[in-house]
Design an enzyme around this catalytic site. Structure first.
Site, PDB file in Angstrom:
ATOM      1  N   ARG A 146     -13.657  19.577  29.838  1.00 23.84           N
ATOM      2  CA  ARG A 146     -14.763  18.869  29.155  1.00 23.84           C
ATOM      3  C   ARG A 146     -14.524  17.388  28.854  1.00 23.84           C
ATOM      4  O   ARG A 146     -15.280  16.799  28.092  1.00 23.84           O
ATOM      5  CB  ARG A 146     -15.134  19.572  27.839  1.00 23.84           C
ATOM      6  N   ASP A 200     -18.813  22.818  41.013  1.00 22.56           N
ATOM      7  CA  ASP A 200     -18.800  24.053  40.219  1.00 22.56           C
ATOM      8  C   ASP A 200     -19.670  23.985  38.967  1.00 22.56           C
ATOM      9  O   ASP A 200     -19.737  22.971  38.282  1.00 22.56           O
ATOM     10  CB  ASP A 200     -17.377  24.410  39.795  1.00 22.56           C
ATOM     11  N   ASP A 213     -11.419  30.235  35.073  1.00 21.22           N
ATOM     12  CA  ASP A 213     -12.735  29.627  34.810  1.00 21.22           C
ATOM     13  C   ASP A 213     -12.899  29.364  33.307  1.00 21.22           C
ATOM     14  O   ASP A 213     -13.992  29.524  32.748  1.00 21.22           O
ATOM     15  CB  ASP A 213     -13.877  30.508  35.342  1.00 21.22           C
ATOM     16  N   HIS A 263     -17.172  26.447  24.942  1.00 20.41           N
ATOM     17  CA  HIS A 263     -18.469  26.051  24.383  1.00 20.41           C
ATOM     18  C   HIS A 263     -18.404  26.184  22.866  1.00 20.41           C
ATOM     19  O   HIS A 263     -17.613  26.975  22.349  1.00 20.41           O
ATOM     20  CB  HIS A 263     -19.596  26.940  24.935  1.00 20.41           C
ATOM     21  N   PHE A 290     -23.574  29.377  29.710  1.00 21.35           N
ATOM     22  CA  PHE A 290     -22.691  30.271  30.469  1.00 21.35           C
ATOM     23  C   PHE A 290     -21.235  29.854  30.259  1.00 21.35           C
ATOM     24  O   PHE A 290     -20.934  28.667  30.320  1.00 21.35           O
ATOM     25  CB  PHE A 290     -23.001  30.173  31.963  1.00 21.35           C
TER      26      PHE A 290
HETATM   27  O1  DOR Z   1     -19.661  30.541  33.210  1.00 20.04           O
HETATM   28  C1  DOR Z   1     -19.503  29.434  33.698  1.00 20.04           C
HETATM   29  N1  DOR Z   1     -19.296  28.337  32.928  1.00 20.04           N
HETATM   30  N2  DOR Z   1     -19.551  29.308  35.019  1.00 20.04           N
HETATM   31  C2  DOR Z   1     -19.520  28.111  35.607  1.00 20.04           C
HETATM   32  O2  DOR Z   1     -19.543  28.064  36.797  1.00 20.04           O
HETATM   33  C3  DOR Z   1     -19.526  26.874  34.801  1.00 20.04           C
HETATM   34  C4  DOR Z   1     -18.897  27.098  33.511  1.00 20.04           C
HETATM   35  C5  DOR Z   1     -19.099  25.959  32.547  1.00 20.04           C
HETATM   36  O3  DOR Z   1     -18.884  24.793  32.901  1.00 20.04           O
HETATM   37  O4  DOR Z   1     -19.405  26.234  31.377  1.00 20.04           O
HETATM   38 ZN    ZN Z   2     -16.151  27.170  36.663  1.00 20.39          ZN
END
Ligand code: DOR
Ligand code: ZN
Length: 434
Positions: free
Chosen positions: A75, A162, A315, A319, A333
């Site tokens: 981030r 991505d 991954d 958040h 997501f």
């Molecule tokens: O769940 C996800 N979060 N999948 C992704 O491809 C991007 C990622 C995000 O940047 O939060």
């Molecule tokens: Zn990702």
């Protein structure tokens, strides 16, 4: 505030004694000691103990390469309230990772040579190695290809949009042709946006019962199929991230028989959960691609065992609580994943599915390094020490105090995990993981 890791400078000479060494390059497992001198591997095997040397008792532990995660979101720049390179590097260390590749979907995205240089410079003083992945297209808009050669020269290790799929097949073809010329893998987030059609969880019985819009498995597998054929056409390598469906595995399995250019990863969460867990409406389980059915999960496990899947990648997607506490449709997501990774995948693959720990270690160390073209023989004499010491059979409860990320969005809280990171040696430092 996240907890703080005690990262200490390594003494000049350290002896990790009495552990089980797993060397994933030579595919050997044996009892022995690892001697680190001036931050480098000085001897492996039987080393004489001297009182002047700092000693670490590794009895009952596995001593192996530092893990490498080729798919994390830190981030920075733009959303440092969720994570920055420094906090992300602490989360990585806590998970046994000494090297990561950061995705470019920052704000602004990493789509220029300058932005790549920014990450490289900022990562230098941090306790792990951080490699930027460049965006495939300018602003990740899917239209204009970035200056890949110049970005590679600054240190971009791969290219990906991505978070967003490269929807246009012709752009994807060009990206692969350039990627091949530059000599780096292209990583496409495979989800056909039209077929996905605003789906927030897997399309099936669970989405119907919950009344949430479904994302069918073929949104992924059709695009994986396209990308595999583009790899065949262009002769360029493709890496398939976060594979989630049995149908994608079917395509990859078929093409891998004849095409060496294809590699694939799976996340701990797609291996650990199935979509019935979504019955809780826990937005921490909202990820892209979505958690699929039990049948998909089983196929993913088999594909790891069969080496159709080359590596594990978290991954890690931090958040804020505020965003995740939104209604299911509106929450973003993603989940964090670094700290819980080993305990989760070791449980699913080694404890429950009978895979060998050595094979799991390969998929966390040598394989991801080889995909990215990094040095992978970390136990050769003189190599900079990137070493992880872990307790392979410890059962533990994953708690908030185990999180070192700035964000806490994880469905693994309160889950019992199997196997825990004990100590990590990286970039001249040593860190005991609490
Ligand atoms: O769940 C996800 N979060 N999948 C992704 O491809 C991007 C990622 C995000 O940047 O939060
Ligand atoms: Zn990702």
């Amino acid at each position: 505030m996240p907890g703080k890791l005690q990262i200490k400078k390594q003494p000049k000479e350290i002896l990790l004694y009495g552990g089980t060494i797993i060397d994933p390059v030579r595919r050997k497992k044996y009892k022995g000691d690892v001697f680190i001198k001036n931050g480098k591997i000085a001897k492996i095997g039987n080393v004489k103990k001297k009182s002047s040397i700092h000693q670490v008792n590794c009895n009952g532990m596995v001593v192996t390469h530092g893990f490498c995660d080729i798919h994390v979101h830190f981030r920075e720049p733009g959303r440092e309230d969720k994570e920055n390179l420094a906090s992300g590097s602490h989360a990585a260390l806590a998970g046994g990772f000494t090297r990561v590749c950061v995705m470019p979907n920052t704000n602004p995205p990493l789509d220029s040579p300058e932005s790549i240089r920014f990450i490289i410079k900022k990562g230098e003083p941090l306790p792990i190695h951080i490699h930027p992945i460049g965006a495939i297209t300018k602003e990740q808009k899917g239209k204009e290809i970035c200056e890949m050669a110049a970005m590679k020269n600054e240190g971009a290790t791969a290219f990906s949009d991505d978070g967003l799929p490269v929807q246009n097949g012709e752009i994807m073809r060009f990206a692969m042709e350039y990627g091949g010329m530059v000599g780096v893998p292209i990583i496409n987030h495979a989800e056909d946006c039209q077929i996905r059609n605003d789906g927030v969880i897997n399309e099936g019985e669970v989405s119907t019962r919950l009344g949430l819009t479904g994302n069918p498995d073929i949104s992924e597998s059709t695009m994986v199929g396209r990308d595999l054929e583009l790899s065949q056409l262009t002769g360029s390598s493709i890496h398939i991230p976060h594979v989630s469906t049995a149908k994608s595995i079917h395509h990859i399995r078929r093409i891998k028989k004849s095409l060496q250019l294809v590699t694939a990863e799976v996340t701990p969460h797609h291996l650990f959960f199935n979509d019935t867990a979504l019955m809780s409406y826990d937005t921490n389980l909202k990820v892209a691609p979505p958690i699929r059915t039990e049948n998909d999960r089983k196929e993913l496990i088999q594909a790891v065992k069969d080496d159709i899947i080359d590596c594990i990648a978290t991954d890690h997607a931090p958040h804020t609580i505020e965003e995740k506490e939104n209604t299911f449709d509106l929450a973003p997501f993603g989940m964090i994943g670094l700290e819980s990774c080993f305990g989760a995948v070791n449980q699913v693959l080694v404890k429950n599915a009978g895979m060998k720990l050595e094979k799991l270690i390969q998929k966390l160390t040598v394989n991801p390094r080889e995909i990215m073209g990094f040095e992978s023989d970390l136990f050769s004499l003189g190599a900079q020490a990137e070493v992880t010491v872990l307790d392979p059979e410890k059962e533990w409860n994953f708690l908030e105090s185990n999180i070192f990320s700035r964000s806490k969005n994880t469905p693994f809280l309160e889950k019992t995990l199997y196997g825990k990171i004990h100590m990590v040696f990286s970039k001249g430092n040593m860190t005991k993981i609490p």
